[in-house]
Scaffold this motif. Structure first.
Motif, PDB file in Angstrom:
ATOM      1  N   HIS A  38      11.895  77.361  78.884  1.00 20.00           N
ATOM      2  CA  HIS A  38      12.092  75.928  78.740  1.00 20.00           C
ATOM      3  C   HIS A  38      12.257  75.270  80.107  1.00 20.00           C
ATOM      4  CE1 HIS A  38      13.789  72.093  77.450  1.00 20.00           C
ATOM      5  NE2 HIS A  38      13.321  72.369  76.247  1.00 20.00           N
ATOM      6  N   THR A  73      14.158  73.028  81.169  1.00 18.90           N
ATOM      7  CA  THR A  73      15.554  72.844  81.569  1.00 18.90           C
ATOM      8  C   THR A  73      16.122  74.108  82.194  1.00 18.90           C
ATOM      9  OG1 THR A  73      15.887  71.220  79.801  1.00 18.90           O
ATOM     10  CG2 THR A  73      17.862  72.236  80.740  1.00 18.90           C
ATOM     11  N   GLY A 127      14.551  74.632  85.442  1.00 17.73           N
ATOM     12  CA  GLY A 127      15.117  73.702  86.405  1.00 17.73           C
ATOM     13  C   GLY A 127      16.449  74.185  86.951  1.00 17.73           C
ATOM     14  N   LEU A 128      17.300  74.730  86.077  1.00 16.46           N
ATOM     15  CA  LEU A 128      18.577  75.288  86.521  1.00 16.46           C
ATOM     16  C   LEU A 128      18.366  76.455  87.474  1.00 16.46           C
ATOM     17  CD1 LEU A 128      20.604  75.189  83.176  1.00 16.46           C
ATOM     18  CD2 LEU A 128      20.927  73.735  85.178  1.00 16.46           C
ATOM     19  N   ALA A 150      11.457  72.980  87.118  1.00 19.76           N
ATOM     20  CA  ALA A 150      11.106  72.305  85.868  1.00 19.76           C
ATOM     21  C   ALA A 150       9.609  72.071  85.769  1.00 19.76           C
ATOM     22  CB  ALA A 150      11.855  70.975  85.769  1.00 19.76           C
TER      23      ALA A 150
END
Length: 268
Positions: free
Chosen positions: A42, A44, A47-48, A83
């Motif tokens: 995903h 997100t 992105g983390l 992301a």
């Protein structure tokens, strides 16, 4: 271990992991929707992970005096890149097409181009309730017995336009006659390749020549009305037979009523 070495090792490990996520996401994007992707694919999550990578690299690359600034910048850049790597870039799936709007998608439609509003079966073909080969929306004679040979109008023989009546001793259609002819016109418009004969008949009351003229005028009146409802006049031929073709006796009221008629047939 030095700060720079620690940051680089952490960054390298996370780069490997993020690359694996992005690669897996790229491979799966063409086969399934984003909602079916694994949690680690995903955007997100990526992105983390990218933020941790960027923060680690920024921290490692910065001097003691600006390590916080380097970490912050690296975190922002890494999160954005991560992301983007895991974003679903596969083209959106288009819904199945139904070009003629009959409720059957083009891939399954065996009768493409069905006119709007026509009832169809499971394979997209117009309904033919009596199985005579003429679809219901074109059939002037629905309910033909099975196996009967019909003409292009769906009729075994010429169709008597029952209740198509006229004002007394004239060729003026009654209101009830016009309502019946509206239905005839609708099916003729839906069957544009068919030409028709419109025949007028009278009883034997009055002179033969008078009845001949009256029958022709009544046939013409029917054709004029159908033309006004969108049926091309070139597709219609009118014939007045007067009293020459009775279908019942002229000695009774009932018989004379049957003889006063208008018939519709295929003009070949």
């Amino acid at each position: 271990m030095k700060k720079s070495t620690t940051g680089l090792l952490l960054g390298s490990a996370l780069v490997v992991g993020l690359s694996g996520c992005a690669s897996s996401a790229s491979q799966s994007s063409g086969a399934s929707a984003s909602s079916d992707r694994a949690w680690y694919e995903h955007p997100t999550v990526c992105g983390l992970a990218g933020g941790l990578i960027g923060g680690g690299l920024g921290y490692a690359a910065g001097s003691d005096s600006d390590e916080d600034t380097g970490a912050a910048i690296g975190t922002t850049a890494g999160a954005t890149i991560g992301a983007m790597l895991c974003a679903d870039t596969s083209p959106a799936m288009e819904p199945p097409r139904d070009t003629d709007g009959d409720g059957v998608i083009d891939a399954d439609d065996q009768c493409p181009g069905t006119p709007a509003g026509v009832a169809v079966d499971a394979v997209g073909c117009p309904l033919d309730s009596d199985g005579d080969g003429v679809p219901d929306y074109q059939d002037q004679c629905p309910g033909t017995p099975a196996g009967a040979e019909v003409n292009a109008l769906g009729c075994v023989e010429d169709l008597v336009l029952r209740d198509v009546n006229f004002e007394f001793d004239s060729a003026t259609l009654t209101m009830g006659a016009e309502q019946i002819l509206d239905g005839v016109a609708q099916k003729l418009r839906a069957n544009p390749n068919v030409r028709v004969r419109i025949e007028g008949h009278t009883d034997a009351v009055g002179s033969e020549s008078y009845n001949q003229d009256l029958s022709q005028a009544r046939a013409d009146s029917v054709a004029d009305y159908l033309a006004g409802q969108g049926v091309d006049m070139e597709r219609m031929r009118t014939i007045g037979y007067g009293e020459s073709q009775p279908v019942a006796t002229n000695d009774t009221d009932a018989g004379r009523a049957m003889n006063r008629r208008v018939e519709l047939g295929e003009w070949e």
